[in-house]
Design a protein around this motif. Structure first.
Motif, PDB file in Angstrom:
ATOM      1  N   VAL A 102      -4.112   8.593   9.349  1.00  0.00           N
ATOM      2  CA  VAL A 102      -3.351   7.330   8.946  1.00  0.00           C
ATOM      3  C   VAL A 102      -3.562   7.282   7.457  1.00  0.00           C
ATOM      4  CG1 VAL A 102      -3.271   5.123   9.027  1.00  0.00           C
ATOM      5  CG2 VAL A 102      -3.536   6.569  11.185  1.00  0.00           C
ATOM      6  N   THR A 103      -2.200   6.938   6.830  1.00  0.00           N
ATOM      7  CA  THR A 103      -2.391   6.464   5.396  1.00  0.00           C
ATOM      8  C   THR A 103      -1.981   4.871   5.456  1.00  0.00           C
ATOM      9  OG1 THR A 103      -1.739   8.529   4.418  1.00  0.00           O
ATOM     10  CG2 THR A 103      -1.383   6.691   3.227  1.00  0.00           C
ATOM     11  N   VAL A 104      -3.172   3.997   4.981  1.00  0.00           N
ATOM     12  CA  VAL A 104      -2.996   2.524   5.038  1.00  0.00           C
ATOM     13  C   VAL A 104      -2.062   2.576   3.784  1.00  0.00           C
ATOM     14  CG1 VAL A 104      -3.797   0.303   4.614  1.00  0.00           C
ATOM     15  CG2 VAL A 104      -4.967   2.135   6.277  1.00  0.00           C
ATOM     16  N   LEU A 105      -1.000   1.550   3.975  1.00  0.00           N
ATOM     17  CA  LEU A 105      -0.032   1.150   2.893  1.00  0.00           C
ATOM     18  C   LEU A 105      -0.485  -0.409   2.394  1.00  0.00           C
ATOM     19  CD1 LEU A 105       3.357   2.270   4.578  1.00  0.00           C
ATOM     20  CD2 LEU A 105       1.836   3.690   3.279  1.00  0.00           C
ATOM     21  N   SER A 106      -0.599  -1.117   3.099  1.00  0.00           N
ATOM     22  CA  SER A 106      -0.914  -2.501   2.616  1.00  0.00           C
ATOM     23  C   SER A 106      -1.224  -3.027   4.034  1.00  0.00           C
ATOM     24  CB  SER A 106       0.253  -3.024   1.968  1.00  0.00           C
ATOM     25  OG  SER A 106       1.372  -3.267   2.920  1.00  0.00           O
ATOM     26  N   GLU A 107      -1.632  -4.593   3.377  1.00  0.00           N
ATOM     27  CA  GLU A 107      -1.924  -5.681   4.629  1.00  0.00           C
ATOM     28  C   GLU A 107      -0.896  -6.672   4.565  1.00  0.00           C
ATOM     29  OE1 GLU A 107      -5.890  -7.209   3.889  1.00  0.00           O
ATOM     30  OE2 GLU A 107      -6.992  -5.174   3.975  1.00  0.00           O
TER      31      GLU A 107
END
Length: 211
Positions: A102-107
Protein backbone atom coordinates in the motif's frame (compact mmCIF):
# COMPACT_ATOMS: atom_id res chain seq x y z
CA UNK A 1 6.77 2.31 0.65
CA UNK A 2 5.72 4.59 -2.18
CA UNK A 3 4.81 3.79 -5.76
CA UNK A 4 3.74 5.81 -8.82
CA UNK A 5 0.14 6.99 -8.56
CA UNK A 6 -2.07 6.24 -11.59
CA UNK A 7 -3.37 9.24 -13.52
CA UNK A 8 -7.01 8.43 -12.72
CA UNK A 9 -6.29 8.79 -8.99
CA UNK A 10 -4.21 11.97 -9.03
CA UNK A 11 -7.17 14.34 -9.30
CA UNK A 12 -8.76 12.86 -6.18
CA UNK A 13 -5.48 13.05 -4.29
CA UNK A 14 -5.16 16.76 -5.12
CA UNK A 15 -8.74 17.67 -4.22
CA UNK A 16 -8.75 15.71 -0.96
CA UNK A 17 -5.83 17.84 0.21
CA UNK A 18 -8.15 20.87 0.16
CA UNK A 19 -11.15 19.18 1.79
CA UNK A 20 -12.58 19.85 5.25
CA UNK A 21 -14.56 17.81 7.77
CA UNK A 22 -17.70 19.73 6.76
CA UNK A 23 -17.37 18.33 3.24
CA UNK A 24 -17.94 14.84 4.62
CA UNK A 25 -20.26 15.36 7.59
CA UNK A 26 -22.78 17.86 8.92
CA UNK A 27 -21.65 17.09 12.49
CA UNK A 28 -18.88 19.37 13.81
CA UNK A 29 -16.02 17.75 15.70
CA UNK A 30 -16.59 17.71 19.48
CA UNK A 31 -14.42 20.05 21.52
CA UNK A 32 -13.69 17.25 23.96
CA UNK A 33 -13.96 13.48 23.88
CA UNK A 34 -14.52 11.15 20.98
CA UNK A 35 -12.49 7.97 20.74
CA UNK A 36 -9.89 8.03 17.97
CA UNK A 37 -10.30 5.60 15.08
CA UNK A 38 -9.24 5.25 11.46
CA UNK A 39 -10.40 3.46 8.31
CA UNK A 40 -8.48 2.59 5.15
CA UNK A 41 -10.00 3.84 1.91
CA UNK A 42 -7.98 1.66 -0.43
CA UNK A 43 -8.21 2.17 -4.18
CA UNK A 44 -6.81 -0.50 -6.48
CA UNK A 45 -7.08 -1.57 -10.09
CA UNK A 46 -7.62 -4.90 -11.82
CA UNK A 47 -7.24 -5.90 -15.45
CA UNK A 48 -10.78 -7.24 -15.49
CA UNK A 49 -12.75 -4.43 -13.84
CA UNK A 50 -10.44 -1.41 -13.78
CA UNK A 51 -10.30 0.92 -10.74
CA UNK A 52 -11.94 -0.36 -7.57
CA UNK A 53 -12.18 0.14 -3.81
CA UNK A 54 -11.80 -2.44 -1.04
CA UNK A 55 -14.70 -3.03 1.36
CA UNK A 56 -15.58 -5.70 3.87
CA UNK A 57 -18.89 -6.87 5.29
CA UNK A 58 -19.19 -7.17 9.05
CA UNK A 59 -20.35 -10.55 10.36
CA UNK A 60 -24.07 -10.77 11.07
CA UNK A 61 -23.30 -11.83 14.64
CA UNK A 62 -21.36 -8.66 15.52
CA UNK A 63 -22.76 -6.59 18.38
CA UNK A 64 -22.19 -3.33 16.51
CA UNK A 65 -22.76 -2.70 12.79
CA UNK A 66 -23.78 -6.32 12.21
CA UNK A 67 -23.80 -7.26 8.52
CA UNK A 68 -22.90 -3.76 7.43
CA UNK A 69 -20.36 -3.10 4.63
CA UNK A 70 -17.47 -0.92 5.74
CA UNK A 71 -13.93 0.13 5.05
CA UNK A 72 -11.32 -1.87 6.95
CA UNK A 73 -10.51 -0.06 10.17
CA UNK A 74 -11.28 0.42 13.82
CA UNK A 75 -10.28 2.07 17.07
CA UNK A 76 -6.76 3.31 17.66
CA UNK A 77 -4.47 1.29 19.93
CA UNK A 78 -2.02 3.00 22.32
CA UNK A 79 0.92 1.68 20.28
CA UNK A 80 -0.30 3.14 16.98
CA UNK A 81 1.68 6.05 15.66
CA UNK A 82 -1.35 7.82 14.21
CA UNK A 83 -4.30 7.21 11.88
CA UNK A 84 -2.21 5.69 9.08
CA UNK A 85 -0.77 3.05 11.37
CA UNK A 86 -4.20 2.34 12.86
CA UNK A 87 -5.82 1.90 9.45
CA UNK A 88 -3.06 -0.36 8.11
CA UNK A 89 -2.92 -2.44 11.30
CA UNK A 90 -6.67 -2.96 11.31
CA UNK A 91 -6.70 -3.87 7.60
CA UNK A 92 -3.99 -6.44 8.23
CA UNK A 93 -5.89 -7.92 11.16
CA UNK A 94 -9.26 -7.96 9.39
CA UNK A 95 -8.46 -8.95 5.80
CA UNK A 96 -4.79 -9.94 5.78
CA UNK A 97 -3.66 -6.84 3.89
CA UNK A 98 0.11 -6.52 3.54
CA UNK A 99 1.00 -2.92 4.53
CA UNK A 100 3.96 -3.05 2.14
CA UNK A 101 1.53 -3.40 -0.77
CA UNK A 102 0.00 0.00 0.00
CA UNK A 103 1.03 3.58 -0.75
CA UNK A 104 -0.65 6.00 1.64
CA UNK A 105 -1.70 9.16 -0.20
CA UNK A 106 -3.18 11.33 2.52
CA UNK A 107 -5.41 11.54 5.54
CA UNK A 108 -8.91 12.89 5.08
CA UNK A 109 -10.28 15.32 7.67
CA UNK A 110 -11.45 13.58 10.87
CA UNK A 111 -15.17 12.88 11.09
CA UNK A 112 -17.23 12.54 14.26
CA UNK A 113 -19.74 9.70 14.37
CA UNK A 114 -22.21 10.89 16.98
CA UNK A 115 -23.93 7.53 17.52
CA UNK A 116 -20.75 5.79 18.67
CA UNK A 117 -18.74 8.88 19.71
CA UNK A 118 -15.81 7.92 17.50
CA UNK A 119 -13.66 10.51 15.73
CA UNK A 120 -12.68 8.65 12.57
CA UNK A 121 -9.87 9.62 10.23
CA UNK A 122 -10.22 8.03 6.77
CA UNK A 123 -6.82 7.23 5.25
CA UNK A 124 -6.69 7.44 1.46
CA UNK A 125 -4.34 4.93 -0.15
CA UNK A 126 -3.27 3.33 -3.43
CA UNK A 127 -2.97 -0.47 -3.59
CA UNK A 128 0.09 -0.64 -5.82
CA UNK A 129 0.64 -4.39 -5.37
CA UNK A 130 -2.76 -6.09 -4.97
CA UNK A 131 -2.83 -9.58 -3.49
CA UNK A 132 -5.55 -11.96 -2.28
CA UNK A 133 -7.38 -10.79 0.84
CA UNK A 134 -9.82 -12.71 3.00
CA UNK A 135 -11.77 -12.66 6.24
CA UNK A 136 -9.06 -13.31 8.83
CA UNK A 137 -11.60 -13.52 11.65
CA UNK A 138 -14.87 -14.97 10.24
CA UNK A 139 -16.59 -14.14 13.53
CA UNK A 140 -15.99 -10.46 12.75
CA UNK A 141 -15.78 -10.27 8.95
CA UNK A 142 -18.17 -12.17 6.72
CA UNK A 143 -16.89 -11.11 3.33
CA UNK A 144 -14.25 -9.05 1.56
CA UNK A 145 -14.95 -7.40 -1.81
CA UNK A 146 -13.30 -5.14 -4.36
CA UNK A 147 -16.07 -2.97 -5.79
CA UNK A 148 -15.38 -1.51 -9.27
CA UNK A 149 -15.83 2.24 -9.59
CA UNK A 150 -17.81 1.65 -12.79
CA UNK A 151 -20.43 -0.18 -10.72
CA UNK A 152 -20.41 2.34 -7.87
CA UNK A 153 -21.01 5.18 -10.33
CA UNK A 154 -23.68 3.34 -12.33
CA UNK A 155 -26.91 5.33 -11.74
CA UNK A 156 -28.85 2.06 -11.56
CA UNK A 157 -26.86 1.10 -8.45
CA UNK A 158 -27.41 4.33 -6.53
CA UNK A 159 -30.22 5.20 -4.14
CA UNK A 160 -30.94 6.77 -0.79
CA UNK A 161 -31.70 4.76 2.32
CA UNK A 162 -34.13 5.71 5.10
CA UNK A 163 -33.06 4.45 8.53
CA UNK A 164 -35.64 3.65 11.22
CA UNK A 165 -34.42 6.77 13.05
CA UNK A 166 -35.64 8.87 10.12
CA UNK A 167 -32.15 9.53 8.77
CA UNK A 168 -31.92 9.45 4.97
CA UNK A 169 -28.55 9.15 3.30
CA UNK A 170 -26.82 7.96 0.13
CA UNK A 171 -26.39 4.27 -0.60
CA UNK A 172 -25.02 1.88 -3.19
CA UNK A 173 -26.36 -1.53 -4.19
CA UNK A 174 -23.32 -3.23 -5.71
CA UNK A 175 -22.04 -6.79 -5.81
CA UNK A 176 -24.75 -8.09 -3.52
CA UNK A 177 -23.91 -5.46 -0.90
CA UNK A 178 -26.04 -2.56 0.30
CA UNK A 179 -23.51 0.10 1.26
CA UNK A 180 -25.01 2.87 3.40
CA UNK A 181 -24.28 5.08 6.40
CA UNK A 182 -20.80 6.41 7.10
CA UNK A 183 -19.15 4.32 4.36
CA UNK A 184 -21.60 5.39 1.65
CA UNK A 185 -21.25 9.00 2.71
CA UNK A 186 -17.46 8.90 2.33
CA UNK A 187 -17.70 7.12 -1.02
CA UNK A 188 -20.22 9.66 -2.32
CA UNK A 189 -17.92 12.60 -1.57
CA UNK A 190 -14.86 10.84 -2.97
CA UNK A 191 -16.62 9.92 -6.21
CA UNK A 192 -17.57 13.57 -6.60
CA UNK A 193 -14.07 14.83 -5.79
CA UNK A 194 -12.55 12.31 -8.19
CA UNK A 195 -14.78 13.55 -10.99
CA UNK A 196 -16.25 10.08 -11.46
CA UNK A 197 -19.88 10.62 -10.41
CA UNK A 198 -22.70 10.42 -12.92
CA UNK A 199 -26.20 11.91 -12.54
CA UNK A 200 -28.53 9.57 -10.66
CA UNK A 201 -32.09 9.54 -9.37
CA UNK A 202 -31.90 11.02 -5.85
CA UNK A 203 -35.67 10.59 -5.49
CA UNK A 204 -35.19 6.82 -5.22
CA UNK A 205 -35.57 6.29 -1.46
CA UNK A 206 -35.92 2.86 0.14
CA UNK A 207 -36.23 1.78 3.76
CA UNK A 208 -33.22 0.08 5.31
CA UNK A 209 -33.96 -3.67 5.38
CA UNK A 210 -34.45 -5.09 8.87
CA UNK A 211 -32.40 -8.11 9.91
Amino acid sequence: MTAPIPEWLKGLQERVAESRSADFSRWPLPEHGGREAAVLVLFGESEEHGPDVLLLQRAATMRNHAGQPAFPGGAADPGDGGPQQTALREANEEVGLDPASVTVLSELPPIWISVSDFVVTPVLAWWHSPHPVYAVQPAEVERVARLPLTELTDPANRLRIRHSSGYIGPAFSVGGLLVWGFTAGILTVLLDLGGWSRPWDTSRVENLPVG
